[in-house]
Write an enzyme that holds these catalytic residues in place. Sequence first.
Site, PDB file in Angstrom:
ATOM      1  N   LYS A 195      51.174  42.950  40.221  1.00  0.00           N
ATOM      2  CA  LYS A 195      50.965  41.694  39.302  1.00  0.00           C
ATOM      3  C   LYS A 195      52.259  41.503  38.651  1.00  0.00           C
ATOM      4  O   LYS A 195      52.417  42.123  37.844  1.00  0.00           O
ATOM      5  CB  LYS A 195      49.570  41.705  38.860  1.00  0.00           C
ATOM      6  N   LYS A 248      50.668  39.783  43.771  1.00  0.00           N
ATOM      7  CA  LYS A 248      50.313  38.257  43.012  1.00  0.00           C
ATOM      8  C   LYS A 248      51.353  38.154  42.090  1.00  0.00           C
ATOM      9  O   LYS A 248      52.065  38.810  41.568  1.00  0.00           O
ATOM     10  CB  LYS A 248      49.071  38.590  42.224  1.00  0.00           C
TER      11      LYS A 248
HETATM   12  C1  PBG Z   1      43.468  37.358  34.150  1.00  0.00           C
HETATM   13  C2  PBG Z   1      44.275  36.665  35.378  1.00  0.00           C
HETATM   14  C3  PBG Z   1      45.224  35.869  35.517  1.00  0.00           C
HETATM   15  C4  PBG Z   1      45.091  35.191  36.929  1.00  0.00           C
HETATM   16  C5  PBG Z   1      44.157  35.851  37.585  1.00  0.00           C
HETATM   17  N1  PBG Z   1      43.426  36.847  36.570  1.00  0.00           N
HETATM   18  C6  PBG Z   1      46.174  35.267  34.563  1.00  0.00           C
HETATM   19  C7  PBG Z   1      46.731  35.996  33.838  1.00  0.00           C
HETATM   20  O1  PBG Z   1      47.148  37.292  34.243  1.00  0.00           O
HETATM   21  O2  PBG Z   1      47.457  35.445  32.706  1.00  0.00           O
HETATM   22  C8  PBG Z   1      46.041  34.093  37.352  1.00  0.00           C
HETATM   23  C9  PBG Z   1      45.557  33.518  38.652  1.00  0.00           C
HETATM   24  C10 PBG Z   1      46.280  32.141  38.929  1.00  0.00           C
HETATM   25  O3  PBG Z   1      46.962  31.844  38.417  1.00  0.00           O
HETATM   26  O4  PBG Z   1      45.688  31.628  39.954  1.00  0.00           O
HETATM   27  N2  PBG Z   1      43.797  38.714  34.016  1.00  0.00           N
END
Ligand code: PBG
Length: 327
Positions: A195, A248
């Site tokens: 991520k 991601k």
């Molecule tokens: C939270 C989380 C996030 C997303 C999914 N879970 C945001 C972040 O890490 O700030 C983002 C998903 C998206 O942008 O569609 N931990």
Amino acid sequence: MYSRPRRNRATAAIRSMVQETRLDVANLIYPLFMEDGKNIKTAIPSLPDIYRYSLDTLLKEIEESVELGIESFVLFPAVDDSLKDKIASYSYRSDNFYLKAATEIKKRFPHIMLMSDVAMDPYSSDGHDGFVDENGKILNDVTLPILGKMSVAQAEAGFDILGPSDMMDGRVGFMRAQLDEAGFIDVGIMSYTAKYASAYYGPFRDALGSAPKSGDKKTYQMNPANKMEALRQAAMDAAEGADFLMVKPALCYLDIIHMLKENFDLPITAYNVSGEYAMLKAACQNGWLNYEQAMPEMLLSMKRAGADGILTYFAKDFARLRKEGIV
Ligand code: PBG
């Protein structure tokens, strides 16, 4: 000229017969936002056509999606600021509306796959995925027991698969041990393995009001410049018992999806994140791109790169267009 590749592109029947990658509605996981209350369906300006639902309206949205053939969902809570604290204690409280909603959804739709989000940020007064100390440092090992409690509470509520999205070191193994000890050996873990600290999460944070109160997420989410690091993360997650490895965002990280698919035998998933959805929708709403063509092409690229499953806000539109025979 002996080789004429155009021969295999000559008719729709031949093109379809030799098509290498196919996208199915079954590959898609539909993200849903919810809040506490009744009869709520709030538009999210930076995510056109996506809404924040209360449980009653959410059940209708799931019902419509199920009728279109969608069987997998991931649920995210928007929590009132008054319930947030340093230790995200609301995340595992028994009267938590998100947990109660999961139980109700699984009761109404027992056959669907319902996935959770495991991270402190929607419940944290600091808006971070980990515990923030008085100097603003995110403490990894103080966060793990909180994620553990959240995981067991979510498993008790009936979620099928838990999605740790926080990027704390060691969280998959920690969660696996806590789940097993509590008897939830069949609850899966889809780890947000690679991520990245991406600018493409903006609309999601608008939807949940979960943006960090100070600083950024660069001490835990990955540097977009790094590729080999994703291999190390994946090796850790696989060893710690993850059932799926997620990349991601998806669109700017197709090389990472491909690399994990080549190197691991676990299912790979990709999160087609909010910013990727927003930019395509905006271009289509302006008439600059054709939605029915550009949207499936974007999803197909992720599948072709190696994603078995795709978390995408396009899921319902894709399923509808598929049902109508348009895509
Ligand atoms: C939270 C989380 C996030 C997303 C999914 N879970 C945001 C972040 O890490 O700030 C983002 C998903 C998206 O942008 O569609 N931990």
